[in-house]
Design an enzyme around this catalytic site. Sequence first.
Site, PDB file in Angstrom:
ATOM      1  N   VAL A  77      37.519  35.264 -34.406  1.00 25.87           N
ATOM      2  CA  VAL A  77      36.501  34.987 -35.425  1.00 25.87           C
ATOM      3  C   VAL A  77      35.113  34.977 -34.809  1.00 25.87           C
ATOM      4  O   VAL A  77      34.119  35.146 -35.524  1.00 25.87           O
ATOM      5  CB  VAL A  77      36.771  33.658 -36.158  1.00 25.87           C
ATOM      6  CG1 VAL A  77      38.036  33.752 -36.977  1.00 25.87           C
ATOM      7  CG2 VAL A  77      36.847  32.498 -35.181  1.00 25.87           C
ATOM      8  N   ASP A  78      35.025  34.778 -33.499  1.00 27.17           N
ATOM      9  CA  ASP A  78      33.709  34.906 -32.883  1.00 27.17           C
ATOM     10  C   ASP A  78      33.362  36.367 -32.653  1.00 27.17           C
ATOM     11  O   ASP A  78      32.295  36.685 -32.154  1.00 27.17           O
ATOM     12  CB  ASP A  78      33.612  34.108 -31.577  1.00 27.17           C
ATOM     13  CG  ASP A  78      34.702  34.460 -30.579  1.00 27.17           C
ATOM     14  OD1 ASP A  78      35.424  35.439 -30.810  1.00 27.17           O
ATOM     15  OD2 ASP A  78      34.825  33.755 -29.566  1.00 27.17           O
TER      16      ASP A  78
END
Length: 781
Positions: free
Chosen positions: A650-651
């Site tokens: 998700v980063d």
Amino acid sequence: MIYNNHILLTYNNIYRAVDKCGRMIPVPYNSIVCAAAAGGAREPLFRNPSASASASVYLLQFNCNRRRINTNNRRNNNNNFMDSNNNMRTESYLRHVDSRKLMPNGAGHIPHLKAVILGEALASEEDDLVLPSKEFSDQANVHSPEQYMEMYKRSIEDPDGFWSEIASQFYWKQKWGEKVCDENFDVRDGKIKIEWFKGGITNVCYNCLDRNIEAGLGDKVALYWEGNEPGLDGSLTYSQLLNQVCQVANYLKDIGVKKGDAVIVYLPMINELPITMLACARIGAVHSVVFAGFSAESLAQRITDCKPKAVITCNAVRRGTKPILLKDIVDAAINDSAKDGVSVDVCLVYDNPVALKREDTKWTQGRDIWWQDVIPKYPSTCPVEWVDAEDPLFLLYTSGSTGKPKGVLHTTGGYMVYTATTFKYAFDYKPSDIYWCTADCGWITGHSYVTYGPLLNGATVLVYEGAPNYPDAGRCWDIVDKYKVSIFYTAPTLVRSLMRDGEAYVTRYSRKSLRVLGSVGEPINPSAWRWFYNVVGDSRCPISDTWWQTETGGFMITPLPGAWAQKPGSATFPFFGIQPVIVDEKGVEIDGECSGYLCIKKSWPGAFRTLYGDHERYETTYFKPFAGYYFSGDGCRRDKDGYHWLTGRVDDVINVSGHRIGTAEVESALVSHPQCAEAAVVGVEHEVKGQGIYAFVTLVDSVPYSEDLRKDLILTVRKQIGAFAAPDKIHWAPGLPKTRSGKIMRRILRKIAARQLDELGDTSTLADPNVVKQLIELSDS
């Protein structure tokens, strides 16, 4: 509500359909017709299997983003299921299982879906599914959706019984206590705690070696070793492996290594690496393997953190034509750690004359000692140190772009049971298989699926020292033919690299021994999946596209090759005992077809127990973002059929004008272009969009850079994803910065894209550091 002339009734969240004769017909929740969809003109896809022919009740595939009940009630609804009256409650963990009931077992026609059958045809861009053949399914360890459903359901409803039955197949000096699992998975209820089989006394090394020898496998080859140079090879039977493990174990004991002490292992992929790991396990020591490609600074950080009793290394190694002076790196790391107050008194060095002569090796008298001078002198028998299931087995450090490396701690009993079980079922392992995983033991894949998982099953494992494209891009398939490898497990990065080199390097070799293929490390894009399936596997080998992490210890979401249809690029469904959920930003579970954050509720035997010396960071990183869950840090999409598609970290999500797009999705679209061999996408600041999309693109050999091709690549992304996902910048890349294990160093790419060239950091772990210089030179092209 009314649909298709039938009344849909709800009572206490249980849905039923009433046919024309007034009979009540249960309707599974994942197939209900919601009020919001009831008025739409939708065609039914499947007939309700529980209805009689006269009832003619049809069900719609449920594809609404229906939210779950509120957070306060979440923990009270973990175990809902289809009860004895066939009533499906809305909180069922069997959502994905029920969708399997609507799919055929093995080969067969699926309405509205295009499919190919294993072994009968190539998988094309038009095909949604690849179905197992009847022949493959008939001999598979899990041979049907029904068998999977039965096993999965039991693993969730009766985890104690399910895992106890499997654990009993291993040797335990003393059986575990009354509680098979004792956990607190919710930070709101206090300190996170995970314990499996506590009170059980066992030893992983004993179960890998002694137990198999006692079962008659002493003369079976445990390890084949293939050197960097063709023609340099060797093998060890289970009996020979045990003898060498015991010699190393006796040496470690002699220098004062005791149960619970740490040992740093900085070795290349030679047999001595798994030998050392098993020797540590035999005496209850905690091994911390560091990938023999990390810099002295990175190694020093790990030495300082775990304060080892010894460091075990090799004087040098060759990968391809390049020599790597490992001992020099270790010397620098030991010196650095000494400045931080941590001294190393013993450095055991394996003499590798192929890479460096003994007399040319730098030496510190009184600390350094040659492996070959001492190990052969020790007895080839060594008593086992019996340990509790919750005693530590190993530390494995994971590093991010910033901050102190995280020492992931795995314990003994649960990890042993889980890695053995996942290996057996995800690869459909048979005793006759020859298994090759291309991962280095410096990573979790090398722990779980080079060493422990295979050996616990009595498998024959291939260990390869060299580069996968040395002396040419056909080396992998030369090795496959030489050893008759039947299970081949590798990373998408390697698959895409081999794609770039062309099919000729593959097809010149037979590869007829291959039976199952596997993918690990990152989401594999559908085009690479199809090439792997069509070219490498000759359209006859299923692909176990596994999702898991260093922290999980073993596979979490993975195909079971003979059980169900595969979708190219999808990790498919959860392994036994795993309850994946997709949540939104507020931590609310989302049902049906959706995208969000991938979390796991309830623990599993292979879960890591803490971060060494930093339990607070453990809780903050993994359990506080979404209370009540383990947060994987990955994004995930679930399609209308319940298949899981990992979208990357998700980063690694880029927010373009309010649109969130995973970098893996853009990379997959780029690589689908026939002239793109590989792509890596990062986000950069954009004054209008907030973030822009910056794509590093490696082309197929002999294809020139051109403005037309740049435009065509951007158009490909626009067509497949949408205009918002079109890259703002295509950066031509003759190669990408990768570690020697094939991992792309995206941290470096972000710095290049942002023109922060003075902040590139450590590039010593790269297989080819010159790639960075080339990328910088091409920044404005």
